[in-house]
Design a protein around this motif. Structure first.
Motif, PDB file in Angstrom:
ATOM      1  N   SER A 169      -2.315   9.917 -30.899  1.00 56.50           N
ATOM      2  CA  SER A 169      -2.889   8.677 -30.375  1.00 56.50           C
ATOM      3  C   SER A 169      -1.825   7.612 -30.154  1.00 56.50           C
ATOM      4  CB  SER A 169      -3.968   8.149 -31.323  1.00 56.50           C
ATOM      5  OG  SER A 169      -3.394   7.822 -32.553  1.00 56.50           O
ATOM      6  N   ARG A 172       3.423   7.214 -27.100  1.00 53.49           N
ATOM      7  CA  ARG A 172       4.434   6.401 -26.428  1.00 53.49           C
ATOM      8  C   ARG A 172       5.544   5.965 -27.371  1.00 53.49           C
ATOM      9  NH1 ARG A 172       0.736   2.109 -23.531  1.00 53.49           N
ATOM     10  NH2 ARG A 172      -0.698   2.776 -25.141  1.00 53.49           N
TER      11      ARG A 172
ATOM     12  N   LEU B  29       7.277  -7.693 -32.220  1.00 58.39           N
ATOM     13  CA  LEU B  29       5.968  -7.453 -32.860  1.00 58.39           C
ATOM     14  C   LEU B  29       4.951  -6.965 -31.846  1.00 58.39           C
ATOM     15  CD1 LEU B  29       5.596 -10.477 -35.317  1.00 58.39           C
ATOM     16  CD2 LEU B  29       5.864  -8.082 -35.927  1.00 58.39           C
ATOM     17  N   GLY B  30       4.985  -7.576 -30.650  1.00 55.83           N
ATOM     18  CA  GLY B  30       4.075  -7.181 -29.579  1.00 55.83           C
ATOM     19  C   GLY B  30       4.270  -5.725 -29.206  1.00 55.83           C
ATOM     20  N   LEU B  32       5.591  -3.400 -31.056  1.00 54.20           N
ATOM     21  CA  LEU B  32       5.165  -2.574 -32.195  1.00 54.20           C
ATOM     22  C   LEU B  32       3.653  -2.353 -32.151  1.00 54.20           C
ATOM     23  CD1 LEU B  32       6.395  -1.298 -34.827  1.00 54.20           C
ATOM     24  CD2 LEU B  32       5.584  -3.304 -36.022  1.00 54.20           C
ATOM     25  N   ILE B  33       2.929  -3.456 -31.893  1.00 56.81           N
ATOM     26  CA  ILE B  33       1.458  -3.360 -31.843  1.00 56.81           C
ATOM     27  C   ILE B  33       1.033  -2.456 -30.691  1.00 56.81           C
ATOM     28  CG2 ILE B  33      -0.654  -4.670 -31.359  1.00 56.81           C
ATOM     29  CD1 ILE B  33       0.785  -7.076 -32.792  1.00 56.81           C
ATOM     30  N   VAL B  34       1.589  -2.689 -29.522  1.00 54.26           N
ATOM     31  CA  VAL B  34       1.186  -1.925 -28.333  1.00 54.26           C
ATOM     32  C   VAL B  34       1.453  -0.435 -28.536  1.00 54.26           C
ATOM     33  CG1 VAL B  34       1.761  -1.488 -25.912  1.00 54.26           C
ATOM     34  CG2 VAL B  34       1.392  -3.818 -26.712  1.00 54.26           C
ATOM     35  N   PHE B  35       2.625  -0.112 -29.054  1.00 58.20           N
ATOM     36  CA  PHE B  35       2.979   1.312 -29.146  1.00 58.20           C
ATOM     37  C   PHE B  35       2.337   2.011 -30.337  1.00 58.20           C
ATOM     38  CE2 PHE B  35       6.643  -0.003 -26.429  1.00 58.20           C
ATOM     39  CZ  PHE B  35       6.198   0.680 -25.319  1.00 58.20           C
ATOM     40  N   VAL B  36       2.283   1.335 -31.458  1.00 60.32           N
ATOM     41  CA  VAL B  36       1.723   2.000 -32.640  1.00 60.32           C
ATOM     42  C   VAL B  36       0.213   2.103 -32.540  1.00 60.32           C
ATOM     43  CG1 VAL B  36       1.458   1.918 -35.137  1.00 60.32           C
ATOM     44  CG2 VAL B  36       3.647   1.372 -34.114  1.00 60.32           C
ATOM     45  N   GLU B  37      -0.430   1.033 -32.078  1.00 57.29           N
ATOM     46  CA  GLU B  37      -1.892   1.060 -31.992  1.00 57.29           C
ATOM     47  C   GLU B  37      -2.369   2.144 -31.048  1.00 57.29           C
ATOM     48  OE1 GLU B  37      -4.834  -1.227 -32.648  1.00 57.29           O
ATOM     49  OE2 GLU B  37      -3.844  -1.435 -34.559  1.00 57.29           O
ATOM     50  N   GLY B  38      -1.523   2.564 -30.142  1.00 57.08           N
ATOM     51  CA  GLY B  38      -1.877   3.675 -29.273  1.00 57.08           C
ATOM     52  C   GLY B  38      -2.635   3.227 -28.048  1.00 57.08           C
ATOM     53  N   SER B  39      -3.000   4.200 -27.255  1.00 60.23           N
ATOM     54  CA  SER B  39      -3.684   3.887 -26.011  1.00 60.23           C
ATOM     55  C   SER B  39      -5.141   3.585 -26.302  1.00 60.23           C
ATOM     56  CB  SER B  39      -3.595   5.091 -25.083  1.00 60.23           C
ATOM     57  OG  SER B  39      -4.309   6.142 -25.684  1.00 60.23           O
ATOM     58  N   ALA B  42      -7.565   6.422 -27.513  1.00 55.46           N
ATOM     59  CA  ALA B  42      -7.744   6.842 -28.901  1.00 55.46           C
ATOM     60  C   ALA B  42      -9.176   6.651 -29.407  1.00 55.46           C
ATOM     61  CB  ALA B  42      -6.753   6.125 -29.791  1.00 55.46           C
TER      62      ALA B  42
END
Lengths: 622, 49
Positions: A169, A172, B29-30, B32-39, B42
């Motif tokens: 998930s 990227r 931080l932005g 990190l949030i965009v990439f870790v939180e995923g698409s 999910a």
């Protein structure tokens, strides 16, 4: 400008970014912006209990709409000396999907442990959340440690790729375990939450695609081929997180049992097959079936495992991941539970299929019982090592409520009629037609459906009503009503000793007029007036009404004679006592005992005027 | 008062010194949030189980 002043200005200027974030954070905290839901909270209905926070999963899901709720397992805020506290960590399988409540193996394990260790207060606290993986398990460790666990049980791994924050998930970011764990820590910072909300708002404004498009896109994007870099990242993610988790428990000297995983091999076709001829999941499945038909079960098992491992949609943990579990257990001093072998032994020809599982990974009720049995054996062996003795004097059966059983079968029907079990995506779900469907849709509360089921069962099927009530007692041990329901069910079953035993053993603070009345009725139904008298006295102590006073007086009169053996000599020596007892029996409407005593008194003291007068008053046969 | 005026002048001449860290941190931080939180895909996977 002097050089000193200039140096000072540099310091002040360099401090500004720090001051900016500190002030922003303080402002956000002051206005209560955002939240970091803790894992455990004080229970709203009891000041003595704690419970898993129903919104804790919001830590891991991008939107609240998709967050999941765990079980409601209350435990004592102040742990007592005789408490044996077990925490369960995992995902949907251990959360009890699709049955939940009494259809989850942790609940069954608690029932069995409590039965065989009656002198202990057993608490099995299930922290499992559907659609989560090792990131969530690791994130919970410190909070579990704060609640003084005696043992931790782990069953997790099927969601490693697609569970919250899993490699499937968040491709990227190339699945960096360190950055993901850093992010989980930073999520507690309000400034990060503010930024996250801002980004979500921007994203949702731009997101206009239909579900169907998203689904097909997901299949393309989320496929994880066997041996690919994402495949290996998933394995490493599991090893790193579970390794860190086990080392934390080891450091805190908390014993851990970690189970390997079971999945449906024999009766479950791979979700998606790619064009890769080397790792063709469908081909492997077809070969496996041919081996199976030829009764070559050894080769069939190998091919079925390949079919699972090559499946592009990694909803079943591959062999490589399952094999890491005993290695991790050994490295960090945890006990390893071989659940797979236990399931294979109970499966047709030793290959796990629909006899124990409902679909790809979730167990049917036979499988759920087996989960509980296997964990119980390990826990019992652990307790034996601690010199805690088992009490095997009474037989045991698991209690699973009819409501939970129906909930599970209905949920699974709905699940299997949708993607990825079928090709079509059904966004429209037909309106709920009955209580169970309303419960699934969230229109009804579990407690209401259970109460309605109890009301239906109590008159015609009191045994079922008893199961329903006892399951409610397990869910709400801190409220009085379920105990009364169970007491009533025992009474309706004419299990009078059990009625009294159960209600007299319930927490003292729940004892009420109703609970004493039920106990009294049970003793009166048995004709056991001697045991009924102290209950009547308790009833009178609780409420000093005239009715209760008469009750005590009547039982005192009845118990002053030996009703079972009426000796003429004793009757003649004190006839008034026997006549008072006859009146008391009539007051309590004990028709049979009235008739018996009257018959005997008529034989012994036929001319007694008081007896004849009472006979007239009660309209008894002359 | 004079010193404060001088400080603002100093800061206005060196905006990069204090603004850049703020922007960089927010950007990191932005990301990190965009990439870790995923698409946003999910949630559709999560909703399956």
């Amino acid at each position: 400008m002097s050089s000193v002043k200039k140096r000072l200005f540099y310091v002040v200027t360099l401090l500004i970014p720090f001051a900016f974030f500190a002030i922003l954070e303080l402002i956000l905290l002051a206005i209560n912006f955002g939240e970091t839901p803790p894992l455990f909270i004080d229970d709203v209905s009891s000041s003595k209990h704690r419970v898993m926070n129903p919104i804790v999963s919001e830590r891991y899901f991008p939107t609240k709409d998709y967050s999941t709720k765990g079980q409601y397992d209350v435990f004592l805020k102040e742990k007592t000396n005789n408490t044996f506290r077990v925490f369960v960590q995992g995902a949907s399988s251990s959360a009890g999907f699709p049955y939940l409540h009494s259809g989850s193996f942790p609940r069954l394990l608690e029932q069995k442990l409590q039965h065989y260790y009656p002198n202990h207060h057993i608490e099995v606290i299930n922290t499992s959340l559907a659609a989560t993986n090792s990131y969530t398990l690791l994130d919970f460790v410190d909070e579990i440690l704060a609640e003084q666990p005696d043992l931790v049980l782990i069953y997790s791994g099927h969601n490693e790729y697609y569970g919250a924050l899993g490699v499937g998930s968040s491709q990227r970011f190339a699945g960096s375990v360190g950055l993901t764990n850093l992010y989980l820590k930073l999520k507690n910072v309000r400034t990060v939450q503010l930024l996250k909300n801002l980004l979500q708002w921007i994203y949702s404004e731009n997101e206009k695609q239909s579900s169907q498009t998203l689904m097909s896109k997901m299949v393309r994007d989320e496929s994880i081929p066997f041996g690919s870099s994402a495949y290996h990242q998933g394995l490493d993610q599991y090893s790193t997180n579970i390794g860190t988790l086990l080392s934390k428990y080891q450091e805190a000297r908390v014993p851990v049992m970690i189970s390997n995983l079971v999945s449906n091999l024999r009766d479950f076709e791979p979700f998606i097959t790619g064009e890769d001829t080397e790792f063709d999941a469908s081909l492997a499945f077809e070969q496996a079936k041919k081996f199976y038909e030829k009764e070559d079960f050894e080769n069939a098992l190998v091919a079925f495992k390949k079919a699972r491992d090559y499946d592009l949609l990694k909803f079943r943990a591959p062999t490589d991941l399952v094999n890491r579990i005993p290695q991790l257990a050994e490295k960090y001093g945890a006990r390893w539970i071989d659940m797979r072998t236990a399931f294979e032994k109970k499966s047709e020809n030793g290959i796990i299929g629909n006899d124990l599982l409902l679909e790809h990974v979730h167990a049917n009720l036979t499988g759920v019982r087996l989960f509980a049995d296997v964990f119980f054996e390990e826990v019992a062996s652990f307790l034996k090592e601690k010199n805690i003795k088992i009490d095997s004097s009474q037989s045991f059966t698991y209690r699973i409520a009819e409501v939970d059983s129906l909930y599970g079968s209905t949920s699974i029907q709905q699940l299997m009629s949708n993607w990825p079990f079928t090709d079509k995506v059904q966004n429209q779900i037909s309106p709920p037609r009955n209580e169970i469907e309303k419960l699934i849709a969230g229109d009804f509360l579990w407690v209401a459906v259970m109460s309605n089921a109890f009301a239906r069962q109590i008159e015609t099927r009191p045994e079922k009503a008893l199961t329903t009530a006892l399951v409610m007692v397990q869910e709400y041990p801190h409220t009085a009503q379920p105990y009364l329901m169970a007491g009533e069910a025992y009474y309706k079953m004419k299990a009078y000793d059990e009625t009294v035993d159960f209600l007299s053993q319930m927490p003292k603070e729940f004892q009420s007029q109703s609970s004493f009345q039920l106990q009294l009725n049970a003793r009166l139904s048995q004709g056991n007036y001697l045991s009924a008298l102290p209950i009547a006295k308790s009833l009178f102590a609780l409420e000093k009404s005239i009715e209760n006073q008469y009750l005590v007086a009547a039982l005192t009169d009845i118990t002053s004679i030996r009703l079972a053996v009426i000796e003429p000599k004793q009757v003649l020596s004190n006839p008034d006592a026997y006549i008072r007892a006859l009146g008391a029996l009539a007051y309590l409407k004990r028709t049979d005992d009235v008739a018996n005593l009257h018959r005997k008194l008529k034989q012994i003291i036929p001319t007694n005027s008081a007896l004849n007068q009472l006979q007239e008053t009660l309209k008894l046969k002359r | 008062m004079n010193s404060l005026k001088e400080l603002f002048q100093f800061m206005s001449e060196r905006k990069r010194l204090w603004l850049a860290p703020i922007i960089i941190i927010l950007l990191l931080l932005g990301l990190l949030i965009v990439f870790v939180e995923g698409s946003a895909l999910a949630p559709f996977i999560y909703s399956v189980f």
